[in-house]
Design a protein around this motif. Structure first.
Motif, PDB file in Angstrom:
ATOM      1  N   LYS A 226       4.647   6.495  -7.843  1.00  0.00           N
ATOM      2  CA  LYS A 226       6.090   5.736  -8.111  1.00  0.00           C
ATOM      3  C   LYS A 226       6.181   5.251  -9.508  1.00  0.00           C
ATOM      4  O   LYS A 226       5.476   4.237  -9.682  1.00  0.00           O
ATOM      5  N   ILE A 227       7.280   5.617 -10.141  1.00  0.00           N
ATOM      6  CA  ILE A 227       7.259   5.242 -11.446  1.00  0.00           C
ATOM      7  C   ILE A 227       8.481   4.500 -11.456  1.00  0.00           C
ATOM      8  O   ILE A 227       9.643   4.718 -11.082  1.00  0.00           O
ATOM      9  N   ASN A 228       8.411   3.134 -12.087  1.00  0.00           N
ATOM     10  CA  ASN A 228       9.781   2.345 -12.150  1.00  0.00           C
ATOM     11  C   ASN A 228      10.034   1.843 -13.428  1.00  0.00           C
ATOM     12  O   ASN A 228      11.029   1.324 -13.888  1.00  0.00           O
ATOM     13  N   GLU A 229       9.134   2.269 -14.438  1.00  0.00           N
ATOM     14  CA  GLU A 229       9.359   1.947 -15.955  1.00  0.00           C
ATOM     15  C   GLU A 229      10.774   2.541 -16.566  1.00  0.00           C
ATOM     16  O   GLU A 229      10.533   3.678 -16.357  1.00  0.00           O
ATOM     17  N   PRO A 230      11.583   2.159 -17.140  1.00  0.00           N
ATOM     18  CA  PRO A 230      12.572   2.773 -17.941  1.00  0.00           C
ATOM     19  C   PRO A 230      11.797   3.689 -19.147  1.00  0.00           C
ATOM     20  O   PRO A 230      12.505   4.446 -19.461  1.00  0.00           O
ATOM     21  N   ALA A 231      10.662   3.257 -19.387  1.00  0.00           N
ATOM     22  CA  ALA A 231       9.836   4.147 -20.424  1.00  0.00           C
ATOM     23  C   ALA A 231       9.693   5.408 -20.117  1.00  0.00           C
ATOM     24  O   ALA A 231       9.585   6.323 -20.789  1.00  0.00           O
ATOM     25  N   ALA A 232       9.585   5.817 -18.755  1.00  0.00           N
ATOM     26  CA  ALA A 232       9.628   7.159 -18.347  1.00  0.00           C
ATOM     27  C   ALA A 232      10.913   8.095 -18.659  1.00  0.00           C
ATOM     28  O   ALA A 232      10.839   9.175 -18.498  1.00  0.00           O
ATOM     29  N   ASP A 233      12.040   7.246 -18.922  1.00  0.00           N
ATOM     30  CA  ASP A 233      13.166   8.217 -19.048  1.00  0.00           C
ATOM     31  C   ASP A 233      13.035   9.644 -20.192  1.00  0.00           C
ATOM     32  O   ASP A 233      13.355  10.688 -19.708  1.00  0.00           O
ATOM     33  N   LEU A 234      12.395   9.270 -21.419  1.00  0.00           N
ATOM     34  CA  LEU A 234      12.127  10.369 -22.309  1.00  0.00           C
ATOM     35  C   LEU A 234      11.423  11.546 -21.847  1.00  0.00           C
ATOM     36  O   LEU A 234      11.846  12.618 -21.999  1.00  0.00           O
ATOM     37  N   SER A 235      10.368  10.998 -20.936  1.00  0.00           N
ATOM     38  CA  SER A 235       9.315  12.033 -20.419  1.00  0.00           C
ATOM     39  C   SER A 235      10.425  12.984 -19.157  1.00  0.00           C
ATOM     40  O   SER A 235      10.119  14.008 -19.109  1.00  0.00           O
ATOM     41  N   MET A 236      11.122  12.160 -18.487  1.00  0.00           N
ATOM     42  CA  MET A 236      11.974  12.647 -17.429  1.00  0.00           C
ATOM     43  C   MET A 236      12.811  13.880 -18.068  1.00  0.00           C
ATOM     44  O   MET A 236      13.109  15.060 -17.732  1.00  0.00           O
TER      45      MET A 236
ATOM     46  N   PHE B  53       1.020  -1.083  -0.062  1.00  0.00           N
ATOM     47  CA  PHE B  53       0.188   0.019  -0.044  1.00  0.00           C
ATOM     48  C   PHE B  53       0.978   1.209  -0.068  1.00  0.00           C
ATOM     49  O   PHE B  53       1.797   1.393   0.822  1.00  0.00           O
ATOM     50  N   GLU B  54       0.722   2.113  -0.882  1.00  0.00           N
ATOM     51  CA  GLU B  54       1.710   3.244  -0.942  1.00  0.00           C
ATOM     52  C   GLU B  54       0.892   4.456  -1.031  1.00  0.00           C
ATOM     53  O   GLU B  54      -0.105   4.556  -1.734  1.00  0.00           O
ATOM     54  N   GLY B  55       1.551   5.638  -0.901  1.00  0.00           N
ATOM     55  CA  GLY B  55       0.782   6.792  -1.117  1.00  0.00           C
ATOM     56  C   GLY B  55       1.868   7.898  -0.788  1.00  0.00           C
ATOM     57  O   GLY B  55       2.519   7.753   0.288  1.00  0.00           O
ATOM     58  N   GLU B  56       1.490   9.412  -1.129  1.00  0.00           N
ATOM     59  CA  GLU B  56       2.261  10.145  -0.694  1.00  0.00           C
ATOM     60  C   GLU B  56       2.131  10.641   0.686  1.00  0.00           C
ATOM     61  O   GLU B  56       0.886  10.813   1.087  1.00  0.00           O
ATOM     62  N   ASN B  57       2.958  10.966   1.663  1.00  0.00           N
ATOM     63  CA  ASN B  57       2.647  11.347   2.842  1.00  0.00           C
ATOM     64  C   ASN B  57       1.671  12.703   3.062  1.00  0.00           C
ATOM     65  O   ASN B  57       2.214  13.559   2.282  1.00  0.00           O
ATOM     66  N   GLY B  58       0.735  12.592   3.619  1.00  0.00           N
ATOM     67  CA  GLY B  58      -0.163  13.725   3.850  1.00  0.00           C
ATOM     68  C   GLY B  58      -1.017  13.974   2.366  1.00  0.00           C
ATOM     69  O   GLY B  58      -2.285  14.566   2.399  1.00  0.00           O
ATOM     70  N   GLY B  59      -0.765  13.127   1.264  1.00  0.00           N
ATOM     71  CA  GLY B  59      -1.690  13.375  -0.080  1.00  0.00           C
ATOM     72  C   GLY B  59      -2.966  12.426   0.165  1.00  0.00           C
ATOM     73  O   GLY B  59      -2.991  11.618   1.256  1.00  0.00           O
ATOM     74  N   HIS B  60      -3.753  12.512  -0.539  1.00  0.00           N
ATOM     75  CA  HIS B  60      -5.085  11.580  -0.310  1.00  0.00           C
ATOM     76  C   HIS B  60      -5.064  10.475  -1.363  1.00  0.00           C
ATOM     77  O   HIS B  60      -5.797   9.701  -1.113  1.00  0.00           O
ATOM     78  N   PHE B  61      -3.913  10.128  -2.151  1.00  0.00           N
ATOM     79  CA  PHE B  61      -4.261   9.053  -3.139  1.00  0.00           C
ATOM     80  C   PHE B  61      -3.510   7.844  -2.557  1.00  0.00           C
ATOM     81  O   PHE B  61      -2.305   8.229  -1.967  1.00  0.00           O
ATOM     82  N   ARG B  62      -4.015   7.040  -2.510  1.00  0.00           N
ATOM     83  CA  ARG B  62      -3.214   5.610  -2.277  1.00  0.00           C
ATOM     84  C   ARG B  62      -3.192   4.609  -3.370  1.00  0.00           C
ATOM     85  O   ARG B  62      -4.344   4.556  -4.220  1.00  0.00           O
ATOM     86  N   MET B  63      -2.217   3.951  -3.527  1.00  0.00           N
ATOM     87  CA  MET B  63      -2.175   3.047  -4.244  1.00  0.00           C
ATOM     88  C   MET B  63      -1.782   1.594  -3.910  1.00  0.00           C
ATOM     89  O   MET B  63      -1.071   1.676  -2.802  1.00  0.00           O
ATOM     90  N   ILE B  64      -2.213   0.631  -4.064  1.00  0.00           N
ATOM     91  CA  ILE B  64      -2.115  -0.788  -3.826  1.00  0.00           C
ATOM     92  C   ILE B  64      -1.632  -1.466  -4.845  1.00  0.00           C
ATOM     93  O   ILE B  64      -1.932  -1.371  -6.091  1.00  0.00           O
ATOM     94  N   ARG B  65      -0.452  -2.223  -4.737  1.00  0.00           N
ATOM     95  CA  ARG B  65       0.436  -2.830  -5.664  1.00  0.00           C
ATOM     96  C   ARG B  65       0.683  -4.143  -5.445  1.00  0.00           C
ATOM     97  O   ARG B  65       1.015  -4.539  -4.293  1.00  0.00           O
TER      98      ARG B  65
END
Ligand code: TYD
Ligand code: MG
Length: 451
Positions: A359-369, A235-247
């Motif tokens: 949280k992004i783990n994909e190498p596919a994010a490189d170009l966007s970064m 279960f993850e999510g930003e501290n203080g943020g409202h969104f929660r992700m379960i992975r």
């Protein structure tokens, strides 16, 4: 003097390595200060054995029966619902919402006539009741118990033979009295989990164990806990943020890395069935230093906004900080931009953030970064209404990534009409989408000027 039969040993709380002597550093996993003294009663091993039958691979198997958890986002992460007799471990930071989600789960299932039990070792019955009242679930016929002694719990479950789903919140508070080490230690966590899972498998009960995570985000206690269960969810999510992700990070009954998205509100966790729109909802267009990444989480396309900020620094070692991405990957992309694109960040501080706590783990994010970083550096916004994806190699080449088609379709669905993607990507052209294929990072100069 009577000789004590118990064995005192020091057990590394990180990896489970046992040693006769205390030591500051574990020889096995190199963690510091991780040894805790544990007294274990030796088990008398039975010597009897019998020959077992081998089986063949080919035989008609019916897939294990599943039923919906009544929470669709959770079903998705589980690979299509709860599997009868399976053991699930769910980890996450304190306060992220594990107890809330599981209380919602047991209550909703019990309303649907599935027999559920919730064992709390952390909170009192009153606290759980208060939460249920706040969530409007007080009348749900869930069985509730505050207990930490595993033997008592097992007897209670065996008495109530009709229970179909059992939640243990949390496994670190449980103890098996035959072991003298304190709750939360490796041997206790392992023994408690073993006892509970064995009982659940025997009775065909689904068991969900809540696990604490340590500072570095691992489920506390040995990795063996993850081996003992069928499914591991985080279960993850930003501290203080409202969104929660379960992975899901392990799933014997489905794919991994599926995510389910929730929002924590006054009435507990609410499912978000279209997360892309959520992650982009607060986006300010035409601002330099941002780009939209068309990602994939499991089988689901997920668009997110990447933000970069570059500011002057007075320090000898300028800061580089990342939220939601890998800092080593940032270092690599910065080096590639420097050498292959010809843009030097020099003494500047660099901050990179994935909006919404994703949280992004994909190498596919490189170009966007890279695009966000260059955009911030030259103070020029990314092309209007555009998305990016692609992996960057050390020579500056842009490599094709999987699922180009799904990414493009999701982007179009959310109103984007320009995509900057790797050359040689496999996709079907979309009538309302301008697709620009690039093969080298240098080609980003077409959008960000020739500086
Ligand atoms: P909790 O489920 O106790 O987290 P965990 O079991 O993972 O430690 O989550 C508690 C947090 O969630 C707490 O900070 C209050 C918040 N919360 C809400 O915002 N709305 C709600 O309806 C509930 C029940 C909790
Ligand atoms: Mg809790």
């Amino acid at each position: 003097m009577k000789h004590s039969k118990s064995i005192t040993q020091f057990v590394c709380q990180e990896c489970g390595y046992a040693s006769k002597k205390w030591s500051g550093k574990c020889d096995e996993c190199n963690s510091w200060n991780s040894f805790v003294e544990e007294n274990n009663v030796p088990v008398t091993k039975s010597k009897s054995s019998k020959a077992l039958q081998f089986e063949s691979l080919d035989s008609v198997v019916t897939p294990p029966p599943r039923f919906s958890s009544a929470i669709l986002e959770l079903d998705r992460v589980l690979g299509g619902g709860l599997v009868k007799g399976s053991a699930i471990l769910i980890g996450g930071d304190p306060g992220i919402g594990k107890s809330t989600l599981l209380l919602q789960l047991v209550a909703n299932l019990s309303i649907k006539n599935i027999k559920t039990a919730y064992i709390t070792g952390e909170e009192s019955i009153e606290q759980v009741r208060l939460r249920a009242a706040r969530l409007g679930l007080s009348s749900a016929p869930t069985k509730l118990m505050a207990a930490t002694n595993v033997n008592d719990i097992i007897s209670s479950i065996r008495e109530n033979r009709d229970i179909e789903l059992l939640v243990i919140d949390s496994i670190q508070t449980m103890f098996v009295p035959e072991f003298s080490s304190s709750p939360g230690t490796v041997s206790q966590v392992r023994a408690a989990a073993h006892e509970i899972i064995t009982m659940a498998k025997q009775l065909g009960i689904i068991v969900i164990l809540v696990g604490h995570v340590t500072k570095d985000g691992q489920i506390a206690g040995p990795k063996v806990l993850e081996h003992m269960v069928d499914t591991v969810l985080y279960f993850e999510g930003e501290n203080g943020g409202h969104f929660r992700m379960i992975r899901s990070v392990k799933n014997r009954f489905g794919g991994v890395n599926e995510i389910g998205v929730f929002e924590m509100g006054d009435m507990g966790l609410v499912e978000i069935s279209n997360p892309s729109s959520l992650f982009l909802s607060l986006r300010d267009r035409n601002i330099s230093g941002t780009s939209v990444f068309a990602g994939i989480e499991g089988t689901r396309p997920l668009l997110s906004e990447v933000q970069a900020l570059i500011s002057p620094s007075v320090m000898a070692m300028p800061r580089r900080a990342v939220v939601g991405w890998d800092i080593n990957r940032l270092a690599m992309v910065l080096a590639v931009i420097n050498v292959r694109y010809g843009l030097n960040f020099g003494e500047k501080e660099i901050y990179l953030n994935v909006a919404g706590g994703l949280k992004i783990n994909e190498p596919a994010a490189d170009l966007s970064m890279a695009s966000a970083l260059i955009s911030a550096a030259v103070n020029t916004p990314a092309p209007d209404n555009s998305i990016f994806f692609g992996e960057i190699g050390l020579s500056g080449e842009i490599r094709a990534v999987s699922h180009a088609n799904i990414r493009l379709k999701e982007a179009l669905k959310l109103g984007f009409n320009k995509a900057i993607i790797p050359a040689k990507s496999k996709y079907q052209s979309l009538p309302d989408m301008e697709i620009i294929e690039i093969s080298h990072i240098k080609q980003l100069k077409d959008f960000y000027g020739k500086r």
